[in-house]
Each structure stands twice: as C-alpha cells, then as structure tokens.
Motif scaffolding. Structure first.
Motif, PDB file in Angstrom:
ATOM      1  N   GLU A   1       0.843  -1.406  -0.172  1.00  0.00           N
ATOM      2  CA  GLU A   1      -0.126  -0.108  -0.159  1.00  0.00           C
ATOM      3  C   GLU A   1       0.860   1.222   0.061  1.00  0.00           C
ATOM      4  OE1 GLU A   1      -2.268  -0.026   3.490  1.00  0.00           O
ATOM      5  OE2 GLU A   1      -0.423  -0.813   4.961  1.00  0.00           O
ATOM      6  N   ILE A   2       0.437   2.217  -0.582  1.00  0.00           N
ATOM      7  CA  ILE A   2       1.102   3.578  -0.589  1.00  0.00           C
ATOM      8  C   ILE A   2       0.692   4.515   0.529  1.00  0.00           C
ATOM      9  CG2 ILE A   2       1.787   5.491  -2.248  1.00  0.00           C
ATOM     10  CD1 ILE A   2       1.180   3.647  -4.506  1.00  0.00           C
ATOM     11  N   THR A   3       1.132   4.249   1.753  1.00  0.00           N
ATOM     12  CA  THR A   3       0.973   5.039   2.679  1.00  0.00           C
ATOM     13  C   THR A   3       2.446   5.278   3.397  1.00  0.00           C
ATOM     14  OG1 THR A   3       0.798   2.918   4.214  1.00  0.00           O
ATOM     15  CG2 THR A   3      -1.246   4.123   3.377  1.00  0.00           C
ATOM     16  N   GLU A   4       2.599   6.125   4.242  1.00  0.00           N
ATOM     17  CA  GLU A   4       3.999   6.806   4.827  1.00  0.00           C
ATOM     18  C   GLU A   4       4.311   5.406   5.728  1.00  0.00           C
ATOM     19  OE1 GLU A   4       5.888  10.000   7.568  1.00  0.00           O
ATOM     20  OE2 GLU A   4       4.181  10.389   6.971  1.00  0.00           O
ATOM     21  N   ASP A   5       3.569   5.052   6.642  1.00  0.00           N
ATOM     22  CA  ASP A   5       4.392   3.785   7.215  1.00  0.00           C
ATOM     23  C   ASP A   5       4.935   2.612   6.420  1.00  0.00           C
ATOM     24  OD1 ASP A   5       3.782   5.038   9.632  1.00  0.00           O
ATOM     25  OD2 ASP A   5       2.147   3.841   9.951  1.00  0.00           O
ATOM     26  N   ALA A   6       3.999   2.492   5.389  1.00  0.00           N
ATOM     27  CA  ALA A   6       4.257   1.032   4.271  1.00  0.00           C
ATOM     28  C   ALA A   6       5.517   1.358   3.511  1.00  0.00           C
ATOM     29  CB  ALA A   6       3.131   0.775   3.407  1.00  0.00           C
ATOM     30  N   ILE A   7       5.713   2.840   3.097  1.00  0.00           N
ATOM     31  CA  ILE A   7       6.795   3.095   2.219  1.00  0.00           C
ATOM     32  C   ILE A   7       8.294   2.967   3.051  1.00  0.00           C
ATOM     33  CG2 ILE A   7       7.793   5.096   0.722  1.00  0.00           C
ATOM     34  CD1 ILE A   7       5.531   3.357  -0.469  1.00  0.00           C
ATOM     35  N   LEU A   8       8.096   3.802   4.175  1.00  0.00           N
ATOM     36  CA  LEU A   8       9.212   3.654   5.187  1.00  0.00           C
ATOM     37  C   LEU A   8       9.741   2.402   5.558  1.00  0.00           C
ATOM     38  CD1 LEU A   8       8.418   7.165   6.953  1.00  0.00           C
ATOM     39  CD2 LEU A   8       9.774   6.474   5.225  1.00  0.00           C
ATOM     40  N   ASN A   9       8.650   1.540   5.837  1.00  0.00           N
ATOM     41  CA  ASN A   9       8.955   0.315   6.117  1.00  0.00           C
ATOM     42  C   ASN A   9       9.533  -0.343   5.181  1.00  0.00           C
ATOM     43  OD1 ASN A   9       8.626  -2.121   8.284  1.00  0.00           O
ATOM     44  ND2 ASN A   9       7.472  -2.953   6.483  1.00  0.00           N
ATOM     45  N   ALA A  10       9.226  -0.374   3.905  1.00  0.00           N
ATOM     46  CA  ALA A  10       9.831  -1.013   2.676  1.00  0.00           C
ATOM     47  C   ALA A  10      11.141  -0.465   2.571  1.00  0.00           C
ATOM     48  CB  ALA A  10       8.900  -0.583   1.377  1.00  0.00           C
ATOM     49  N   LEU A  11      11.416   0.755   2.625  1.00  0.00           N
ATOM     50  CA  LEU A  11      12.769   1.369   2.632  1.00  0.00           C
ATOM     51  C   LEU A  11      13.789   0.619   3.526  1.00  0.00           C
ATOM     52  CD1 LEU A  11      14.145   3.613   0.783  1.00  0.00           C
ATOM     53  CD2 LEU A  11      13.749   5.314   2.993  1.00  0.00           C
ATOM     54  N   GLN A  12      13.289   0.674   4.580  1.00  0.00           N
ATOM     55  CA  GLN A  12      14.276   0.090   5.761  1.00  0.00           C
ATOM     56  C   GLN A  12      14.554  -1.368   5.478  1.00  0.00           C
ATOM     57  OE1 GLN A  12      12.056   1.249   9.545  1.00  0.00           O
ATOM     58  NE2 GLN A  12      12.497   3.449   9.405  1.00  0.00           N
ATOM     59  N   ASN A  13      13.410  -2.165   5.205  1.00  0.00           N
ATOM     60  CA  ASN A  13      13.573  -3.498   4.785  1.00  0.00           C
ATOM     61  C   ASN A  13      13.706  -4.156   3.370  1.00  0.00           C
ATOM     62  OD1 ASN A  13      12.846  -4.833   7.781  1.00  0.00           O
ATOM     63  ND2 ASN A  13      11.336  -3.191   7.342  1.00  0.00           N
ATOM     64  N   SER A  14      14.224  -3.311   2.704  1.00  0.00           N
ATOM     65  CA  SER A  14      14.573  -3.569   1.398  1.00  0.00           C
ATOM     66  C   SER A  14      15.574  -4.589   0.996  1.00  0.00           C
ATOM     67  CB  SER A  14      15.325  -2.285   0.493  1.00  0.00           C
ATOM     68  OG  SER A  14      16.337  -1.833   1.259  1.00  0.00           O
ATOM     69  N   GLY A  15      15.524  -5.427  -0.296  1.00  0.00           N
ATOM     70  CA  GLY A  15      16.111  -6.486  -0.026  1.00  0.00           C
ATOM     71  C   GLY A  15      16.645  -6.963  -1.598  1.00  0.00           C
ATOM     72  N   GLU A  16      16.553  -8.289  -1.958  1.00  0.00           N
ATOM     73  CA  GLU A  16      17.003  -8.491  -3.406  1.00  0.00           C
ATOM     74  C   GLU A  16      15.732  -8.860  -4.434  1.00  0.00           C
ATOM     75  OE1 GLU A  16      20.381  -7.998  -3.826  1.00  0.00           O
ATOM     76  OE2 GLU A  16      20.467  -7.516  -1.720  1.00  0.00           O
ATOM     77  N   LEU A  17      15.961  -8.924  -5.663  1.00  0.00           N
ATOM     78  CA  LEU A  17      15.112  -9.532  -6.581  1.00  0.00           C
ATOM     79  C   LEU A  17      14.764 -10.738  -6.521  1.00  0.00           C
ATOM     80  CD1 LEU A  17      16.097  -6.607  -8.206  1.00  0.00           C
ATOM     81  CD2 LEU A  17      15.157  -8.119 -10.181  1.00  0.00           C
ATOM     82  N   ASP A  18      13.460 -11.162  -6.592  1.00  0.00           N
ATOM     83  CA  ASP A  18      13.210 -12.533  -6.665  1.00  0.00           C
ATOM     84  C   ASP A  18      13.206 -13.188  -7.965  1.00  0.00           C
ATOM     85  OD1 ASP A  18      11.799 -15.099  -6.490  1.00  0.00           O
ATOM     86  OD2 ASP A  18      10.284 -14.055  -4.967  1.00  0.00           O
ATOM     87  N   GLN A  19      14.234 -13.885  -8.298  1.00  0.00           N
ATOM     88  CA  GLN A  19      14.586 -14.249  -9.385  1.00  0.00           C
ATOM     89  C   GLN A  19      13.537 -15.422 -10.012  1.00  0.00           C
ATOM     90  OE1 GLN A  19      17.085 -12.859 -11.180  1.00  0.00           O
ATOM     91  NE2 GLN A  19      16.454 -13.567 -12.981  1.00  0.00           N
ATOM     92  N   ASN A  20      12.862 -16.123  -8.990  1.00  0.00           N
ATOM     93  CA  ASN A  20      11.763 -16.983  -9.408  1.00  0.00           C
ATOM     94  C   ASN A  20      10.726 -16.380 -10.025  1.00  0.00           C
ATOM     95  OD1 ASN A  20      13.261 -19.394  -8.510  1.00  0.00           O
ATOM     96  ND2 ASN A  20      12.529 -18.979  -6.313  1.00  0.00           N
ATOM     97  N   LEU A  21      10.471 -14.964  -9.526  1.00  0.00           N
ATOM     98  CA  LEU A  21       9.135 -14.432  -9.965  1.00  0.00           C
ATOM     99  C   LEU A  21       9.411 -13.824 -11.405  1.00  0.00           C
ATOM    100  CD1 LEU A  21       7.559 -12.453  -7.249  1.00  0.00           C
ATOM    101  CD2 LEU A  21       6.571 -14.159  -8.260  1.00  0.00           C
ATOM    102  N   VAL A  22      10.811 -13.272 -11.609  1.00  0.00           N
ATOM    103  CA  VAL A  22      11.135 -12.947 -12.835  1.00  0.00           C
ATOM    104  C   VAL A  22      11.116 -14.028 -14.046  1.00  0.00           C
ATOM    105  CG1 VAL A  22      13.268 -12.168 -14.083  1.00  0.00           C
ATOM    106  CG2 VAL A  22      12.787 -11.230 -11.943  1.00  0.00           C
ATOM    107  N   GLU A  23      11.447 -15.232 -13.635  1.00  0.00           N
ATOM    108  CA  GLU A  23      11.526 -16.304 -14.519  1.00  0.00           C
ATOM    109  C   GLU A  23      10.033 -16.707 -14.889  1.00  0.00           C
ATOM    110  OE1 GLU A  23      14.226 -19.358 -12.839  1.00  0.00           O
ATOM    111  OE2 GLU A  23      15.904 -18.048 -13.458  1.00  0.00           O
ATOM    112  N   ALA A  24       9.357 -16.544 -13.809  1.00  0.00           N
ATOM    113  CA  ALA A  24       7.797 -16.953 -13.845  1.00  0.00           C
ATOM    114  C   ALA A  24       7.304 -16.112 -15.028  1.00  0.00           C
ATOM    115  CB  ALA A  24       6.859 -16.934 -12.703  1.00  0.00           C
ATOM    116  N   GLN A  25       7.435 -14.776 -14.777  1.00  0.00           N
ATOM    117  CA  GLN A  25       6.670 -13.800 -15.773  1.00  0.00           C
ATOM    118  C   GLN A  25       7.394 -13.817 -17.179  1.00  0.00           C
ATOM    119  OE1 GLN A  25       8.427 -11.215 -17.484  1.00  0.00           O
ATOM    120  NE2 GLN A  25       6.438 -10.202 -18.437  1.00  0.00           N
ATOM    121  N   GLU A  26       8.787 -14.274 -17.298  1.00  0.00           N
ATOM    122  CA  GLU A  26       9.411 -14.327 -18.550  1.00  0.00           C
ATOM    123  C   GLU A  26       8.777 -15.721 -19.396  1.00  0.00           C
ATOM    124  OE1 GLU A  26      13.601 -13.702 -19.814  1.00  0.00           O
ATOM    125  OE2 GLU A  26      13.709 -15.497 -18.834  1.00  0.00           O
TER     126      GLU A  26
END
Length: 450
Positions: free
Chosen positions: A126-151
């Motif tokens: 969701e695009i709320t202040e709490d959600a965005i700041l939490n996402a920023l603090q807990n950022s990670g890596e790409l999920d290659q499985n999802l990438v390959e599923a879409q491909e």
C-alpha cells in the motif's frame, strides 16, 4: 552537488505520491510500465538476428527458448532520462509492483540501466507513509523465481499467439488473434454454446396459491405434490427435454388450470411445521476476481472499469494492491477492521477472535487481500470528497466487504410449512411455504453480497 537515492516505480502517479512521502533526499521517477519487451515488428528485430528463421517471434526456439529483448522506440527517451538520474545517485531502489510483472520490470531496469551503485528491491502493499518507510528500511534483493515465471508466461504468449493467429487468419478471417489464455477460454465458450444449441426445451407448469388463516393473515405457497408424487420442475428434465424420473408428475397447462379450479375454495390444514436455526457467515475480503465479480453485480462496472478505478485508488494511497489472489489481512488491518466494527456497530458485532480465510492453492502468500489502506481505515464518506464517482463507489464496496469480513455471523430461524388439502375430485395435494427471520443481522449490517 549532494548525491541522492533514486527510486523507480512503474507509473508517474505512484512516483508523485511516493516522492511526497520520501522527501528531498530521494528522487522518485517512473519507468512508465515495461521498458523492454520482445520485438513487436520486423523493424525492432536486431540486425544480427534478422536472418534467423525464428527472428519474427523474438524467441530463439533453437537455443533453449532464449528471448530477444529490445527497448521500444517510445521508451528510449525515458530510459535516457533514468540513466541520467542514476549518474547523480548513490543508491538505486527498484520499487515496482509486488508481483510477477513488477519483479520483471525491476529486472529489466537492472539489465538496461546497468547501475554501478548499490541496488535494493523495495516492495510494499500500500502507498502510505508507514508502508513506504518500512519498505525502505527492509529492502532486499530481486526474486529471480518471479522474474523467470513472468518471462516464461511472456514467451508462451508470444509462441502461441504468433503460431496460432496466422492459422485463424487463413481458416476463419483476418486480424483475429490467439493467445495462451484467450484461446482455451474461447474453446470453453464454444463448448457451452454447442451444449446450448443441442439442448431441447420442455415446458412444465405448477400452481402458486395464496392462503388465508383464521386470523385473516395471507401467505403464499407452491404446489409440491399430488397423490404423494412430486411436481416436476426444470431440474427433473435431461438435456433431451425428457423427464429423468418417472417418480414425478408433469403438469401441462390444461392439467394445471383444471387442478387450480378444483382446489380453489377448498379447506386446507397445516400438517407440518419445521423450524431450524439459521447462520450465515461473512465472505472473505476481496481478491481481484471477487472484486470484479461483485463490482459487476453491485455497481454494474465492467472488469476494465473496476480495475481502472482500483488502480487509481491504489496509486493515491486509498487501497492496497489490487492484483492479488490472497484473502489474507495483516495484523494491523485486522486490528483496524475490528476497531471500526466496535466503534460503528458495537462489541456484540465482533466475533471472539479475528477471522481468517483460506487462500486458494498457488496463491501468492506475500500479498494481502484488497482492503482500505493504512492502520486506520478512512470512512467512505471522507474518501468520496477526494476521488471521482467510480472510485468512491468502489472504495465503499471494498470498505464494506473488509469490515464485514471481521464481523459476527448473521443469525435467525428458517421456517418451513406444509399445507395439505384435497381437490373436488379427491386428489390429495400438498403445498409448501418457507420463510426466514433474521434475529441478529451480524455482518449484514455492513454488507450483503450483491
């Protein structure tokens, strides 16, 4: 010049909203959707592949189905802009949507921009202040499985479409298209249409009666049996228009009218009264398919109209992500819903514990159901002042469904009555009447499925 972190999302609307939340230490821009795809026409095919037999498909079917990606002409200016912004940045956050398409867009951005700075994957529901700041603090890596599923899905779309569509042009008519999803769907429609054409119609009649009690109260009932044989209804016929059982009585119009005359004015008595407790549970919060279905029933919105309004609500921070197959609510959402139920309707409308709902097999568990955004849900009347008519109606529907999902069961009593009597020519008949009395509305105070 002080370097800033660059955040890339899909759409300009999201970029604007998130930019306000993150402030001046960040530059937020958008990819404007996918920045790279398979070639759309011959002009986009790279020169080194033009001589290959498979080049028109953009997929190397001779080498492990390797896709050939190109940056479309209409996206080159945006890619140039993002590369320029990246040169002045010390960190890159890929904040595209939290699904297969979003993960693929993030991966394509990496492949095209080739950043030399630290890269993080930033995901939020969701695009709320709490959600965005939490996402920023807990950022990670790409999920290659999802990438390959879409491909994989994209490659299948291209192979099926490019191979089957030309057959349709030759066999049916030009400009028709085939696809991984639409072709099986058309087959299902054709099969059902063949069943409809083969169906043989049949007619049957019944009798509805209005009874008056000794207290001069009136109620309706329907004829159920004649001489202890059930009256035939639509479900008693097979697809050839014949009765599937000989244990039922088929009334044609003349027979029904004759019996009607011979029953009118006759004395009847109640032979059975059956009372049963009634309980109805609320539906789960919306996922994408159920939102589209209920918006069609309740609001007469097409699927595209529903998703367009939902997209705007999401991008402006009013609801959670609208492409999901999950019915799960976060702990904060459960608390928000239960607090609102208690405040609006009273504690007697709350179940003892938060309700949880099963999720379909294969659902992406990281997602939430579609619900109002934030840890405190905005009231529909407040949201209506900030959005257009379609968005206000859809938000209210989402709010009602979410709130109702955390409310107590509706309770009541079902009553079934059998009334017996004879026609003037001595035939024994039984009529039936039923009703439902709601003694406690429960979740129905907030929402009843359209």
């Amino acid at each position: 010049m002080v370097a800033k972190s660059l955040v890339i999302v899909e759409s300009p609307a999201k970029a604007k909203k998130i930019g306000k939340i993150l402030g001046s230490d960040f530059v937020v821009d958008s990819s404007i959707g996918h920045i790279r795809d398979l070639p759309r026409n011959a002009a986009e095919i790279p020169a080194k592949y033009k001589g290959e037999k498979w080049a028109r498909m953009g997929v190397n079917v001779e080498n492990g189905f390797e896709p050939i990606y190109v940056v479309p002409k209409d996206k080159k200016a945006q890619v140039t802009k993002l590369k320029k912004l990246l040169k002045d940045s010390d960190q890159l956050y890929l904040a595209t949507d939290k699904d297969r398409e979003g993960e693929a867009i993030a991966w394509h951005l990496l492949e095209v921009l080739k950043p030399k700075v630290d890269v993080k994957r930033m995901v939020f529901n969701e695009i709320t202040e709490d959600a965005i700041l939490n996402a920023l603090q807990n950022s990670g890596e790409l999920d290659q499985n999802l990438v390959e599923a879409q491909e994989t899905r994209r490659i299948l779309d291209r192979l099926v479409g490019y191979e089957v569509s030309p057959v349709l042009w030759k066999m049916v008519r030009p400009r028709l298209s085939a696809g991984r999803v639409q072709s099986p769907a058309v087959r299902i429609v054709v099969q059902r249409e063949r069943e409809r054409i083969a169906f043989v119609s049949a007619s049957y009649f019944s009798i509805d009666a209005v009874f008056e009690t000794e207290e001069k109260e009136m109620f309706d009932a329907k004829l159920l049996t004649i001489e202890e044989k059930k009256i035939a209804t639509g479900k008693d016929f097979n697809s050839t228009g014949e009765l599937a059982s000989k244990k039922v009585v088929l009334l044609d119009e003349d027979a029904a009218r004759d019996l009607q005359q011979k029953l009118t004015g006759q004395a009847f008595s109640v032979t059975d009264v059956d009372r049963k407790p009634y309980t109805r549970k609320p539906k789960a919060p919306f996922r994408t398919s159920t939102l589209q279905q209920d918006a069609l029933r309740s609001l007469r919105f097409s699927s595209s109209r529903t998703m367009s309004a939902a997209q705007r609500l999401y991008e402006n921070g009013f609801i959670t992500y609208m492409r999901t197959d999950s019915t799960t609510l976060s702990e904060s959402a459960l608390t928000a819903a239960r607090n609102q139920v208690a405040g609006l309707y009273g504690k007697e409308y709350l179940p003892d514990a938060p309700r949880t709902y099963g999720t379909a097999k294969g659902a992406q568990e990281a997602h939430e159901a579609i619900r109002p955004a934030g840890d405190t849900f905005q009231m529909p009347t407040d949201v209506a002042k900030q959005v257009n008519s379609d968005e206000a109606k859809l938000y209210e529907l989402i709010w009602k469904r979410t709130i109702a999902s955390q409310m107590a069961n509706a309770r009541g009593e079902r009553l079934a009555v059998r009334i017996a009597g004879e026609s003037t020519d001595g035939r024994a008949t039984v009529f039936g009447a039923s009703g439902l009395t709601i003694t406690f509305p429960g979740f129905m105070r907030a929402y009843v499925e359209g």
